[in-house]
Design a protein around this motif. Structure first.
Motif, PDB file in Angstrom:
ATOM      1  N   THR A 140       0.847  -1.191   0.000  1.00  0.00           N
ATOM      2  CA  THR A 140       0.000   0.000   0.000  1.00  0.00           C
ATOM      3  C   THR A 140       0.882   1.240   0.000  1.00  0.00           C
ATOM      4  O   THR A 140       1.909   1.302   0.677  1.00  0.00           O
ATOM      5  CB  THR A 140      -0.965   0.005   1.206  1.00  0.00           C
ATOM      6  OG1 THR A 140      -0.229  -0.185   2.399  1.00  0.00           O
ATOM      7  CG2 THR A 140      -2.012  -1.072   1.077  1.00  0.00           C
ATOM      8  N   HIS A 141       0.448   2.216  -0.781  1.00  0.00           N
ATOM      9  CA  HIS A 141       1.220   3.443  -0.919  1.00  0.00           C
ATOM     10  C   HIS A 141       0.359   4.520  -1.572  1.00  0.00           C
ATOM     11  O   HIS A 141      -0.755   4.261  -2.022  1.00  0.00           O
ATOM     12  CB  HIS A 141       2.485   3.205  -1.764  1.00  0.00           C
ATOM     13  CG  HIS A 141       2.204   2.842  -3.180  1.00  0.00           C
ATOM     14  ND1 HIS A 141       1.795   1.582  -3.564  1.00  0.00           N
ATOM     15  CD2 HIS A 141       2.240   3.579  -4.313  1.00  0.00           C
ATOM     16  CE1 HIS A 141       1.613   1.552  -4.865  1.00  0.00           C
ATOM     17  NE2 HIS A 141       1.859   2.757  -5.346  1.00  0.00           N
ATOM     18  N   TRP A 142       0.910   5.741  -1.610  1.00  0.00           N
ATOM     19  CA  TRP A 142       0.317   6.837  -2.362  1.00  0.00           C
ATOM     20  C   TRP A 142       1.443   7.776  -2.746  1.00  0.00           C
ATOM     21  O   TRP A 142       2.582   7.606  -2.309  1.00  0.00           O
ATOM     22  CB  TRP A 142      -0.818   7.523  -1.609  1.00  0.00           C
ATOM     23  CG  TRP A 142      -0.464   8.220  -0.324  1.00  0.00           C
ATOM     24  CD1 TRP A 142      -0.154   9.540  -0.162  1.00  0.00           C
ATOM     25  CD2 TRP A 142      -0.418   7.644   0.996  1.00  0.00           C
ATOM     26  NE1 TRP A 142       0.085   9.818   1.171  1.00  0.00           N
ATOM     27  CE2 TRP A 142      -0.074   8.679   1.895  1.00  0.00           C
ATOM     28  CE3 TRP A 142      -0.632   6.361   1.492  1.00  0.00           C
ATOM     29  CZ2 TRP A 142       0.061   8.466   3.263  1.00  0.00           C
ATOM     30  CZ3 TRP A 142      -0.485   6.149   2.858  1.00  0.00           C
ATOM     31  CH2 TRP A 142      -0.146   7.196   3.726  1.00  0.00           C
ATOM     32  N   PHE A 143       1.151   8.756  -3.585  1.00  0.00           N
ATOM     33  CA  PHE A 143       2.181   9.635  -4.142  1.00  0.00           C
ATOM     34  C   PHE A 143       1.653  11.059  -4.209  1.00  0.00           C
ATOM     35  O   PHE A 143       0.503  11.291  -4.574  1.00  0.00           O
ATOM     36  CB  PHE A 143       2.553   9.154  -5.550  1.00  0.00           C
ATOM     37  CG  PHE A 143       3.558  10.028  -6.245  1.00  0.00           C
ATOM     38  CD1 PHE A 143       4.888   9.998  -5.886  1.00  0.00           C
ATOM     39  CD2 PHE A 143       3.165  10.882  -7.269  1.00  0.00           C
ATOM     40  CE1 PHE A 143       5.817  10.803  -6.531  1.00  0.00           C
ATOM     41  CE2 PHE A 143       4.084  11.685  -7.915  1.00  0.00           C
ATOM     42  CZ  PHE A 143       5.413  11.643  -7.549  1.00  0.00           C
ATOM     43  N   ASP A 144       2.529  12.015  -3.842  1.00  0.00           N
ATOM     44  CA  ASP A 144       2.170  13.433  -3.920  1.00  0.00           C
ATOM     45  C   ASP A 144       3.167  14.159  -4.807  1.00  0.00           C
ATOM     46  O   ASP A 144       4.368  14.155  -4.543  1.00  0.00           O
ATOM     47  CB  ASP A 144       2.147  14.063  -2.529  1.00  0.00           C
ATOM     48  CG  ASP A 144       1.615  15.490  -2.537  1.00  0.00           C
ATOM     49  OD1 ASP A 144       1.106  15.962  -3.583  1.00  0.00           O
ATOM     50  OD2 ASP A 144       1.717  16.149  -1.488  1.00  0.00           O
ATOM     51  N   MET A 145       2.650  14.781  -5.857  1.00  0.00           N
ATOM     52  CA  MET A 145       3.486  15.579  -6.753  1.00  0.00           C
ATOM     53  C   MET A 145       3.466  17.053  -6.383  1.00  0.00           C
ATOM     54  O   MET A 145       4.144  17.852  -7.017  1.00  0.00           O
ATOM     55  CB  MET A 145       3.022  15.391  -8.196  1.00  0.00           C
ATOM     56  CG  MET A 145       1.637  15.931  -8.447  1.00  0.00           C
ATOM     57  SD  MET A 145       1.055  15.640 -10.124  1.00  0.00           S
ATOM     58  CE  MET A 145       0.602  13.935 -10.046  1.00  0.00           C
ATOM     59  N   GLY A 146       2.707  17.416  -5.355  1.00  0.00           N
ATOM     60  CA  GLY A 146       2.636  18.797  -4.896  1.00  0.00           C
ATOM     61  C   GLY A 146       1.627  19.627  -5.670  1.00  0.00           C
ATOM     62  O   GLY A 146       1.168  19.240  -6.747  1.00  0.00           O
TER      63      GLY A 146
END
Length: 186
Positions: A140-146
């Motif tokens: 499980t994960h997530w990603f933030d590009m801002g």
């Protein structure tokens, strides 16, 4: 600078540890089955380089990974602050999910923040140009590009469909600091 902050999944307000040297980041991530490598991201590219030009510039490294892991497809995600769908794309990646495929990203330019959820901890990895991260299938994960994205990353897949997410439905990502304020959580 690449960095790693490790949080308890129950305390998003203060990191338990912060790691700033690449060798230590690699060791910490290896403990949870995540590959982190530093590559040379110095191939000359025009600001408006196409996906094909970016892939060709890193062809040798891509071919090595494709052979080593059996990848069948490759693409490039490239976003900047002027992208008309930046908010929708940010939101898409900001929800906890898994993949049936392991997720490999090589940052050619810019930065992004991967959050990895493992063993009761959240590992927030700030990736910058030259960083390669491989997240195992099922993690499980997530990603933030801002809010003002600036990134170009090469993505490799073992499936021809490319990026396919299995969203968990959890709201855990909403509780953790975003890319624009991660420094205050150290």
């Amino acid at each position: 600078m690449t960095s790693l902050r490790i949080f308890s999944e129950h305390n998003p307000h203060k990191a338990e540890r912060a790691v700033y040297d690449r060798a230590s980041v690699a060791r910490e991530l290896d403990r949870i089955g995540v590959l982190y490598e530093q590559w040379d991201a110095s191939q000359p590219l025009d600001a408006d380089a196409s996906q094909d030009e970016i892939i060709e510039a890193y062809r040798e490294q891509i071919d090595r990974l494709m052979k080593q892991y059996g990848f069948r497809s490759v693409d490039v995600i490239s976003l900047n602050a002027d992208h008309p769908q930046k908010e929708a794309l940010r939101d898409k990646f900001l929800h906890e999910h898994t993949h049936d495929d392991h997720e490999v990203r090589f940052f050619v330019e810019g930065e992004g923040l991967f959050y990895l959820h493992a063993n009761g901890r959240i590992y927030a990895v700030l990736c910058r140009a030259g960083d390669l991260l491989s997240v195992p299938a099922g993690m499980t994960h997530w990603f933030d590009m801002g809010p003002e994205p600036c990134l170009t990353a090469i993505r490799l897949f073992t499936t021809p469909e490319g990026w396919v997410a299995n969203f968990t439905g959890s709201d855990i990502a909403d509780r953790f600091p975003r890319l624009d304020n991660i420094e205050s959580a150290a």
